[in-house]
Design a protein around this motif. Structure first.
Motif, short mmCIF file in Angstrom:
data_model
loop_
_atom_site.label_atom_id
_atom_site.label_comp_id
_atom_site.label_asym_id
_atom_site.label_seq_id
_atom_site.Cartn_x
_atom_site.Cartn_y
_atom_site.Cartn_z
N GLN A 187 6.00 -8.94 25.88
CA GLN A 187 5.02 -8.17 25.12
C GLN A 187 3.64 -8.75 25.39
OE1 GLN A 187 7.19 -6.76 21.16
NE2 GLN A 187 6.84 -8.95 21.17
N ILE A 188 2.64 -7.85 25.56
CA ILE A 188 1.30 -8.32 25.85
C ILE A 188 0.30 -7.87 24.79
CG2 ILE A 188 0.83 -6.36 27.38
CD1 ILE A 188 -0.89 -8.21 29.06
N VAL A 189 0.49 -6.66 24.23
CA VAL A 189 -0.47 -6.14 23.26
C VAL A 189 0.25 -5.26 22.25
CG1 VAL A 189 -1.08 -4.14 24.70
CG2 VAL A 189 -2.69 -4.94 22.96
N MET A 190 -0.24 -5.29 21.01
CA MET A 190 0.27 -4.40 19.97
C MET A 190 -0.91 -3.85 19.19
SD MET A 190 2.96 -5.07 16.86
CE MET A 190 2.06 -6.49 16.32
N VAL A 191 -0.90 -2.54 19.01
CA VAL A 191 -1.89 -1.87 18.17
C VAL A 191 -1.12 -1.12 17.10
CG1 VAL A 191 -3.70 -0.12 18.07
CG2 VAL A 191 -3.56 -1.65 20.04
N LEU A 192 -1.42 -1.43 15.84
CA LEU A 192 -0.79 -0.76 14.70
C LEU A 192 -1.87 -0.05 13.91
CD1 LEU A 192 1.49 -3.64 13.36
CD2 LEU A 192 2.21 -1.66 14.68
N THR A 193 -1.60 1.19 13.54
CA THR A 193 -2.51 1.94 12.68
C THR A 193 -1.72 2.54 11.53
OG1 THR A 193 -2.29 3.83 14.19
CG2 THR A 193 -4.26 2.47 14.42
N ALA A 194 -2.29 2.48 10.35
CA ALA A 194 -1.64 3.02 9.15
C ALA A 194 -2.61 3.96 8.45
CB ALA A 194 -1.24 1.89 8.20
N SER A 195 -2.10 5.12 8.06
CA SER A 195 -2.93 6.11 7.36
C SER A 195 -2.05 6.93 6.44
CB SER A 195 -3.65 7.01 8.36
OG SER A 195 -2.72 7.78 9.07
N ALA A 196 -2.69 7.78 5.66
CA ALA A 196 -1.93 8.65 4.78
C ALA A 196 -1.19 9.72 5.58
CB ALA A 196 -2.87 9.31 3.76
N HIS A 197 -1.76 10.11 6.72
CA HIS A 197 -1.19 11.20 7.53
C HIS A 197 -1.07 10.79 8.99
CE1 HIS A 197 -1.70 13.73 4.04
NE2 HIS A 197 -2.94 13.26 3.93
N ARG A 198 -0.08 11.34 9.67
CA ARG A 198 0.22 10.92 11.04
C ARG A 198 -0.89 11.20 12.03
NH1 ARG A 198 2.96 15.73 10.39
NH2 ARG A 198 2.67 17.24 12.07
N GLY A 199 -1.61 12.31 11.88
CA GLY A 199 -2.65 12.67 12.84
C GLY A 199 -3.70 11.58 12.98
N ASP A 250 0.84 -1.20 0.00
CA ASP A 250 0.00 0.00 0.00
C ASP A 250 0.88 1.25 0.00
OD1 ASP A 250 -1.83 2.03 0.36
OD2 ASP A 250 -2.97 0.96 1.90
N LYS A 251 1.06 1.83 -1.17
CA LYS A 251 1.90 3.03 -1.30
C LYS A 251 1.19 4.30 -0.82
CE LYS A 251 5.12 0.56 -3.08
NZ LYS A 251 5.85 -0.21 -2.15
N GLY A 252 -0.08 4.19 -0.43
CA GLY A 252 -0.82 5.32 0.11
C GLY A 252 -0.56 5.54 1.60
N VAL A 253 0.12 4.61 2.24
CA VAL A 253 0.43 4.74 3.66
C VAL A 253 1.58 5.73 3.83
CG1 VAL A 253 1.32 3.56 5.71
CG2 VAL A 253 -0.38 2.44 4.27
N GLY A 254 1.31 6.79 4.59
CA GLY A 254 2.34 7.78 4.88
C GLY A 254 2.78 7.76 6.33
N ALA A 255 2.02 7.06 7.17
CA ALA A 255 2.35 7.01 8.59
C ALA A 255 1.88 5.69 9.18
CB ALA A 255 1.67 8.16 9.32
N VAL A 256 2.70 5.12 10.04
CA VAL A 256 2.34 3.95 10.82
C VAL A 256 2.66 4.29 12.27
CG1 VAL A 256 2.84 1.52 11.35
CG2 VAL A 256 2.82 2.30 8.97
N VAL A 257 1.67 4.09 13.14
CA VAL A 257 1.87 4.30 14.57
C VAL A 257 1.73 2.94 15.24
CG1 VAL A 257 0.96 5.37 16.67
CG2 VAL A 257 1.11 6.70 14.56
N ALA A 258 2.67 2.66 16.13
CA ALA A 258 2.67 1.39 16.85
C ALA A 258 2.65 1.64 18.35
CB ALA A 258 3.90 0.57 16.48
N PHE A 259 1.81 0.90 19.04
CA PHE A 259 1.85 0.85 20.49
C PHE A 259 2.11 -0.60 20.85
CE2 PHE A 259 0.10 -0.32 24.53
CZ PHE A 259 0.60 0.67 25.37
N ILE A 260 3.11 -0.82 21.70
CA ILE A 260 3.39 -2.16 22.20
C ILE A 260 3.41 -2.07 23.72
CG2 ILE A 260 5.04 -4.07 22.31
CD1 ILE A 260 5.96 -3.23 19.48
N GLY A 261 2.50 -2.81 24.35
CA GLY A 261 2.44 -2.85 25.81
C GLY A 261 3.22 -4.02 26.34
#
Length: 153
Positions: free
Chosen positions: A95-107, A27-38
């Motif tokens: 590691q217990i949990v991971m949430v990944l989100t990908a979008s065109a923009h970081r916000g 997906d070349k439309g992804v400009g930001a990936v945010v990861a949370f790892i608990g």
């Protein structure tokens, strides 16, 4: 285009690098990936924690996690989101949990990620038992988690 959403509830540990590669794939439309790892902490409520054990209701838990991801995708412009939550017995540093989100923009990626994590803490049907040197105890929901989730309503 609708967001690609996926969830996994598993005993096995997860590999961030592998999960990230699957999330963005081609997906070349992804400009930001945010990861949370608990991670499992070694201290809670002023007591040493030897282990943390999570139980869940198979089927119901996965549906609940998917609903959380769907709510995030309705509120923010996401290309993809992934939740991986472990069950079973884990130890401090695991590691217990991971949430990944990908979008065109970081916000969108940041806010959706925080929303998903806040809702995981309050809406996901997991039962947590901490093992301390004095023995096991069930962990109750925290007011701080409820307050964090309330800001999204």
């Amino acid at each position: 285009m609708s967001a690609r959403l996926s969830v996994s509830v598993q005993e096995a540990d997860f590999d961030f690098k592998h999960e990230h590669a699957l999330l963005v794939s081609d997906d070349k439309g992804v400009g930001a990936v945010v990861a949370f790892i608990g991670l499992v902490r070694d201290l809670n409520l002023a007591d040493d924690v030897v282990a943390l054990e999570l139980e869940h209701y198979p089927g119901m838990t996965e549906k609940s996690l998917l609903r959380i991801a769907e709510q995030a995708a309705q509120r923010w412009s996401l290309q993809a989101a992934r939740i991986v939550h472990r069950i079973g017995k884990m130890y401090p540093g695991d590691q217990i949990v991971m949430v990944l989100t990908a979008s065109a923009h970081r916000g969108d990626a940041y806010e959706a990620n925080q929303f998903m994590m806040d809702y995981l803490k309050t809406e996901a049907p997991f039962w947590k038992k901490e093992w301390t040197p004095e023995g096991p105890r069930w962990i109750e929901a925290r007011d701080s988690d409820d307050h964090a989730a309330a800001k999204w309503k």
